[in-house]
Design an enzyme around this catalytic site. Structure first.
Site, PDB file in Angstrom:
ATOM      1  CG  ASP A   1       0.809  -0.953 -22.251  1.00 30.67           C
ATOM      2  OD1 ASP A   1      -0.401  -1.196 -22.283  1.00 30.67           O
ATOM      3  OD2 ASP A   1       1.639  -1.701 -21.712  1.00 30.67           O
TER       4      ASP A   1
ATOM      5  CE  LYS B   1      -1.474  -1.384 -29.682  1.00 28.33           C
ATOM      6  NZ  LYS B   1      -0.497  -1.218 -28.596  1.00 28.33           N
TER       7      LYS B   1
ATOM      8  CG  HIS C   1      -6.455   0.072 -27.756  1.00 25.23           C
ATOM      9  ND1 HIS C   1      -5.098  -0.149 -27.769  1.00 25.23           N
ATOM     10  CD2 HIS C   1      -6.957  -0.696 -28.753  1.00 25.23           C
ATOM     11  CE1 HIS C   1      -4.805  -1.018 -28.737  1.00 25.23           C
ATOM     12  NE2 HIS C   1      -5.918  -1.361 -29.335  1.00 25.23           N
TER      13      HIS C   1
ATOM     14  CB  THR D   1      -5.946  -5.230 -19.620  1.00 22.50           C
ATOM     15  OG1 THR D   1      -6.344  -4.829 -20.934  1.00 22.50           O
ATOM     16  CG2 THR D   1      -6.620  -6.548 -19.282  1.00 22.50           C
TER      17      THR D   1
END
Length: 429
Positions: A13, A16, A41, A299
């Site tokens: 987290d 990226k 992401h 997510t």
């Protein structure tokens, strides 16, 4: 030409997706090399926010060929949900490539993941419940089902039968669940086979040819260094190798072709799930970081645990991954504090340690030793160069660079795509 690895240098987290997206059209191929839809992401382009789970961040740049490598485990239903969602927003996904050797997540894996976590109770790992661990377990046990198996019904059915021999025993006798039939798994997977076929390729061959043709390949890991199954805070880790070494195994590119490793470090620290976290803040500062930083899992939506920057972790990530550069994200979140603590070492039962402890027990007992740096009040979201930052913000960045052991080559100062200060070229040879 460069094959550059992009890795999370904390517990995931770190941002990226922003780093990958920054390189944009300078990259020819963007490869996701491990993990599954337990990673995420977020990329912000203008007024649109894109949440990616399985797809590489390069999917958002038309000039880039996105690749899902052999080291990824794929829930095909989730994959097509993500593809359909992007297509509905006007993103072309037709050039996506998927390794024929990538393993598949089945509904059985998802069920096993969830019931196992419930069974463990207070000892649970804190998985996302998406079947990633059980899918990797089948892979290592040589019971896995690969993408290529969808195109041979006889092999697919035989592999499902082999997997269910032991799994149904566990479901029925340990977890008091009903047995799963071969037809259930077979029918679920086969519904996707023809739609999946055009994406499937020998991605290792294509990537190596691309490098021979002077193309630029970016290898993108999910999660972070401290979640690596070998080098993370085991057992509170993921089931694969997000560290730089995993990029070679998960993509089929040899280590001599890697020219750089970029570590993504948040200007503070976050973690999702269970496990040790020495700098975790359970006070107003922790809640302030969570609120300003929008710290919820891409997510799962779970609130992230928040804490101050941890230098021993940064040094560890630099060493384990061989970092050539650091991309520091979310510096803007720290605006407004009078002082900003940085953990420079741990106190472990009265002994000072500037490195990560050797054992799990020591890490659980580690107490952070802080050095306080002066904060800043100025809005930095519009900064374009390092000189645009207030003096205290520049001093903070320099301090983090010194304690991390690798040059900070880019700094994120806001959510937007262009809210980034570039210091060194991340794709230099």
């Amino acid at each position: 030409m460069p094959a550059v690895v992009l890795v999370g240098a904390q517990w995931g987290d770190e941002g990226k997706g922003k780093a990958t997206d920054l390189l944009g059209s300078r990259v020819d191929y963007c490869v996701r090399y491990q993990g599954g839809n337990n990673a995420g992401h977020t990329v912000v382009i203008g007024e649109k926010k894109f949440a990616l789970h399985l797809l590489p961040s390069g999917i958002l740049t038309p000039e880039v060929t996105p690749v899902i490598g052999n080291g990824v485990v794929i829930d095909v239903g989730v994959l097509f949900e993500e593809i359909d969602g992007l297509e509905a927003q006007g993103i072309d996904t037709s050039n996506l490539l998927i390794s024929a050797n990538a393993h598949l997540i089945t509904p059985l894996h998802v069920t096993l993941d969830k019931v196992t976590e419930r069974f463990l109770g207070n000892s649970k790992i804190g998985t996302t419940g998406r079947g990633i661990g059980p899918a990797y377990a089948d892979k290592i046990s040589r019971l896995g089902i690969r993408v290529q198996d969808l195109f041979d019904e006889k092999i697919l059915r035989a592999k499902i039968e082999g997997s269910l021999l032991s799994k149904n025993q566990i479901l029925v006798k340990v977890f008091n669940r009903r047995a799963v039939t071969v037809d259930e798994i077979f029918d679920d997977l086969m519904q996707y086979s023809e739609r999946l076929r055009p994406y499937v390729a020998d991605t290792s061959l294509l990537l190596n040819k691309a490098l021979d043709e002077n193309k630029v390949v970016l290898l993108e890991g999910g999660q972070g260094t401290l979640l690596d199954v070998d080098h993370g805070t085991y057992p509170f880790v993921t089931s694969s190798n997000p560290t730089a070494g995993g990029a070679c195994a998960g993509s089929g590119i040899g280590p001599t072709k890697i020219t750089g490793v970029v570590g993504i470090l948040k200007a503070y620290t976050t973690r999702v799930g269970s496990g040790p976290f020495p700098t975790e803040l359970l006070d107003d500062d922790g809640e302030k970081l969570r609120t300003i930083g929008g710290e919820r899992g891409v997510t799962t939506g779970r609130a992230r645990r928040c804490g101050w920057f941890d230098a021993p972790i940064a040094r560890y990530a630099t060493r384990i991954n061989g970092l050539t550069d650091i991309f520091l994200t979310k510096l803007d979140v720290l605006t407004g504090w009078d002082k900003i603590p940085v953990c420079v070492a741990y106190d472990i039962d009265g002994t000072r340690s500037e490195e990560l402890p050797t054992t799990q027990t020591e890490f659980h007992h580690a107490t952070p030793i802080y050095e306080n740096l002066p904060g800043w009040k100025e809005d930095i979201s519009g900064a374009k160069t390092i000189e645009d930052l207030p003096a205290n913000a520049r001093a903070y960045v320099k301090f983090l660079e010194d304690v991390s052991g690798a040059p900070i080559s880019a700094i994120g100062v806001g959510q937007d795509r262009d809210a980034t200060i570039s210091i060194n070229d991340l794709l230099r040879k």
